[in-house]
Design a protein around this motif. Structure first.
Motif, PDB file in Angstrom:
ATOM      1  N   GLN A   1       1.520  20.442 -26.526  1.00 32.29           N
ATOM      2  CA  GLN A   1       1.369  21.276 -25.345  1.00 32.29           C
ATOM      3  C   GLN A   1       2.503  20.973 -24.371  1.00 32.29           C
ATOM      4  O   GLN A   1       2.840  19.808 -24.143  1.00 32.29           O
ATOM      5  CB  GLN A   1       0.020  21.016 -24.672  1.00 32.29           C
ATOM      6  CG  GLN A   1      -0.305  21.948 -23.534  1.00 32.29           C
ATOM      7  CD  GLN A   1      -0.783  23.303 -24.022  1.00 32.29           C
ATOM      8  OE1 GLN A   1      -1.017  23.479 -25.218  1.00 32.29           O
ATOM      9  NE2 GLN A   1      -0.930  24.237 -23.117  1.00 32.29           N
ATOM     10  N   VAL A   2       3.084  21.996 -23.824  1.00 30.37           N
ATOM     11  CA  VAL A   2       4.155  21.850 -22.850  1.00 30.37           C
ATOM     12  C   VAL A   2       3.780  22.634 -21.609  1.00 30.37           C
ATOM     13  O   VAL A   2       3.418  23.811 -21.690  1.00 30.37           O
ATOM     14  CB  VAL A   2       5.499  22.375 -23.402  1.00 30.37           C
ATOM     15  CG1 VAL A   2       6.592  22.268 -22.346  1.00 30.37           C
ATOM     16  CG2 VAL A   2       5.895  21.598 -24.659  1.00 30.37           C
ATOM     17  N   GLN A   3       3.858  21.998 -20.472  1.00 29.81           N
ATOM     18  CA  GLN A   3       3.637  22.693 -19.211  1.00 29.81           C
ATOM     19  C   GLN A   3       4.956  22.802 -18.469  1.00 29.81           C
ATOM     20  O   GLN A   3       5.715  21.834 -18.399  1.00 29.81           O
ATOM     21  CB  GLN A   3       2.598  21.960 -18.366  1.00 29.81           C
ATOM     22  CG  GLN A   3       1.201  21.998 -18.968  1.00 29.81           C
ATOM     23  CD  GLN A   3       0.163  21.376 -18.069  1.00 29.81           C
ATOM     24  OE1 GLN A   3       0.448  20.420 -17.349  1.00 29.81           O
ATOM     25  NE2 GLN A   3      -1.049  21.903 -18.105  1.00 29.81           N
ATOM     26  N   LEU A   4       5.202  23.977 -17.923  1.00 29.36           N
ATOM     27  CA  LEU A   4       6.465  24.261 -17.260  1.00 29.36           C
ATOM     28  C   LEU A   4       6.220  24.645 -15.808  1.00 29.36           C
ATOM     29  O   LEU A   4       5.348  25.473 -15.523  1.00 29.36           O
ATOM     30  CB  LEU A   4       7.183  25.412 -17.973  1.00 29.36           C
ATOM     31  CG  LEU A   4       7.428  25.227 -19.473  1.00 29.36           C
ATOM     32  CD1 LEU A   4       7.939  26.502 -20.097  1.00 29.36           C
ATOM     33  CD2 LEU A   4       8.378  24.074 -19.722  1.00 29.36           C
ATOM     34  N   VAL A   5       6.997  24.073 -14.907  1.00 25.59           N
ATOM     35  CA  VAL A   5       6.861  24.376 -13.488  1.00 25.59           C
ATOM     36  C   VAL A   5       8.239  24.707 -12.923  1.00 25.59           C
ATOM     37  O   VAL A   5       9.134  23.855 -12.902  1.00 25.59           O
ATOM     38  CB  VAL A   5       6.252  23.198 -12.713  1.00 25.59           C
ATOM     39  CG1 VAL A   5       6.155  23.545 -11.232  1.00 25.59           C
ATOM     40  CG2 VAL A   5       4.880  22.847 -13.283  1.00 25.59           C
ATOM     41  N   GLU A   6       8.372  25.961 -12.464  1.00 23.67           N
ATOM     42  CA  GLU A   6       9.633  26.407 -11.883  1.00 23.67           C
ATOM     43  C   GLU A   6       9.642  26.165 -10.378  1.00 23.67           C
ATOM     44  O   GLU A   6       8.594  26.136  -9.729  1.00 23.67           O
ATOM     45  CB  GLU A   6       9.856  27.904 -12.131  1.00 23.67           C
ATOM     46  CG  GLU A   6       9.839  28.340 -13.575  1.00 23.67           C
ATOM     47  CD  GLU A   6       8.511  28.898 -14.000  1.00 23.67           C
ATOM     48  OE1 GLU A   6       8.470  29.745 -14.920  1.00 23.67           O
ATOM     49  OE2 GLU A   6       7.484  28.500 -13.402  1.00 23.67           O
ATOM     50  N   SER A   7      10.835  26.052  -9.839  1.00 24.00           N
ATOM     51  CA  SER A   7      11.018  25.946  -8.389  1.00 24.00           C
ATOM     52  C   SER A   7      12.424  26.414  -8.052  1.00 24.00           C
ATOM     53  O   SER A   7      13.270  26.589  -8.938  1.00 24.00           O
ATOM     54  CB  SER A   7      10.798  24.516  -7.913  1.00 24.00           C
ATOM     55  OG  SER A   7      11.762  23.647  -8.494  1.00 24.00           O
ATOM     56  N   GLY A   8      12.658  26.616  -6.764  1.00 24.01           N
ATOM     57  CA  GLY A   8      13.995  26.956  -6.297  1.00 24.01           C
ATOM     58  C   GLY A   8      14.202  28.403  -5.905  1.00 24.01           C
ATOM     59  O   GLY A   8      15.273  28.762  -5.433  1.00 24.01           O
ATOM     60  N   GLY A   9      13.186  29.225  -6.084  1.00 27.36           N
ATOM     61  CA  GLY A   9      13.319  30.610  -5.691  1.00 27.36           C
ATOM     62  C   GLY A   9      13.342  30.758  -4.180  1.00 27.36           C
ATOM     63  O   GLY A   9      13.110  29.807  -3.433  1.00 27.36           O
ATOM     64  N   GLY A  10      13.646  31.972  -3.720  1.00 27.36           N
ATOM     65  CA  GLY A  10      13.664  32.214  -2.296  1.00 27.36           C
ATOM     66  C   GLY A  10      14.265  33.557  -1.960  1.00 27.36           C
ATOM     67  O   GLY A  10      14.529  34.378  -2.850  1.00 27.36           O
ATOM     68  N   LEU A  11      14.483  33.757  -0.668  1.00 31.88           N
ATOM     69  CA  LEU A  11      15.067  34.989  -0.153  1.00 31.88           C
ATOM     70  C   LEU A  11      16.496  34.694   0.287  1.00 31.88           C
ATOM     71  O   LEU A  11      16.711  33.805   1.129  1.00 31.88           O
ATOM     72  CB  LEU A  11      14.245  35.505   1.032  1.00 31.88           C
ATOM     73  CG  LEU A  11      14.836  36.669   1.829  1.00 31.88           C
ATOM     74  CD1 LEU A  11      14.996  37.894   0.950  1.00 31.88           C
ATOM     75  CD2 LEU A  11      13.969  36.971   3.043  1.00 31.88           C
ATOM     76  N   VAL A  12      17.453  35.416  -0.286  1.00 26.49           N
ATOM     77  CA  VAL A  12      18.853  35.213   0.051  1.00 26.49           C
ATOM     78  C   VAL A  12      19.526  36.567   0.216  1.00 26.49           C
ATOM     79  O   VAL A  12      19.009  37.598  -0.208  1.00 26.49           O
ATOM     80  CB  VAL A  12      19.605  34.390  -1.017  1.00 26.49           C
ATOM     81  CG1 VAL A  12      19.025  32.987  -1.128  1.00 26.49           C
ATOM     82  CG2 VAL A  12      19.580  35.104  -2.357  1.00 26.49           C
ATOM     83  N   GLN A  13      20.696  36.534   0.820  1.00 27.47           N
ATOM     84  CA  GLN A  13      21.481  37.756   0.962  1.00 27.47           C
ATOM     85  C   GLN A  13      22.371  37.946  -0.271  1.00 27.47           C
ATOM     86  O   GLN A  13      22.680  36.989  -0.990  1.00 27.47           O
ATOM     87  CB  GLN A  13      22.347  37.684   2.209  1.00 27.47           C
ATOM     88  CG  GLN A  13      21.551  37.740   3.506  1.00 27.47           C
ATOM     89  CD  GLN A  13      22.446  37.869   4.725  1.00 27.47           C
ATOM     90  OE1 GLN A  13      23.584  37.418   4.718  1.00 27.47           O
ATOM     91  NE2 GLN A  13      21.924  38.486   5.777  1.00 27.47           N
ATOM     92  N   ALA A  14      22.764  39.178  -0.474  1.00 27.50           N
ATOM     93  CA  ALA A  14      23.671  39.484  -1.582  1.00 27.50           C
ATOM     94  C   ALA A  14      24.932  38.626  -1.474  1.00 27.50           C
ATOM     95  O   ALA A  14      25.461  38.426  -0.380  1.00 27.50           O
ATOM     96  CB  ALA A  14      24.022  40.957  -1.575  1.00 27.50           C
ATOM     97  N   GLY A  15      25.371  38.123  -2.624  1.00 31.75           N
ATOM     98  CA  GLY A  15      26.545  37.272  -2.657  1.00 31.75           C
ATOM     99  C   GLY A  15      26.246  35.789  -2.597  1.00 31.75           C
ATOM    100  O   GLY A  15      27.128  34.959  -2.867  1.00 31.75           O
ATOM    101  N   ALA A  16      25.026  35.457  -2.240  1.00 25.82           N
ATOM    102  CA  ALA A  16      24.641  34.052  -2.128  1.00 25.82           C
ATOM    103  C   ALA A  16      24.328  33.448  -3.498  1.00 25.82           C
ATOM    104  O   ALA A  16      24.376  34.142  -4.526  1.00 25.82           O
ATOM    105  CB  ALA A  16      23.436  33.934  -1.207  1.00 25.82           C
ATOM    106  N   SER A  17      24.014  32.167  -3.470  1.00 26.49           N
ATOM    107  CA  SER A  17      23.683  31.441  -4.698  1.00 26.49           C
ATOM    108  C   SER A  17      22.318  30.781  -4.577  1.00 26.49           C
ATOM    109  O   SER A  17      21.865  30.472  -3.468  1.00 26.49           O
ATOM    110  CB  SER A  17      24.733  30.359  -4.976  1.00 26.49           C
ATOM    111  OG  SER A  17      26.013  30.919  -5.178  1.00 26.49           O
TER     112      SER A  17
END
Length: 121
Positions: free
Chosen positions: A1-17
């Protein structure tokens, strides 16, 4: 069994990283091919990128080539998605996935819960 947890999303303007991270539980992370997918509102889930077990092979969707980079750190059980030059059309929920299959994997066996990325124009 593998559990995956994502993070790092958000609201940014075009051109950002942004850099997304996906941490996997268990000792079998290095045995899995890892992938990133995304799903925009009203659209089907689509493939973004994948990386082989040792990170030596990668594949990208044409829409993100040259802008996104996938990498992994097997010592940290983590796969990353570096997203540069973001566009409004990159807005979606981004999912991390793991596959026991060979490269390229025929299917993905485990999925994270997703992280929202919103790019404003």
């Amino acid at each position: 069994q593998v559990q995956l947890v994502e993070s790092g999303g958000g609201l940014v303007q075009a051109g950002a990283s942004l850099r997304l991270s996906c941490v996997a539980s268990g000792r079998t992370f290095s045995s899995c091919v890892m992938g990133w997918f995304r799903q925009a509102p009203g659209k089907e889930r689509e493939f973004v990128t994948a990386i082989s077990r040792r990170g030596g092979i990668t594949r990208y969707a044409d829409s993100v080539k040259g802008r996104f980079t996938v990498s992994r750190d097997n010592a940290k059980n983590t796969v990353y998605l570096q997203m540069n030059s973001l566009k409004p059309e990159d807005t979606a929920v981004y999912y991390c996935a793991a596959s026991w299959g060979d490269w390229p994997p025929p299917q993905y066996d485990y999925w994270g819960q997703g992280t929202q990325v919103t790019v404003s124009s």
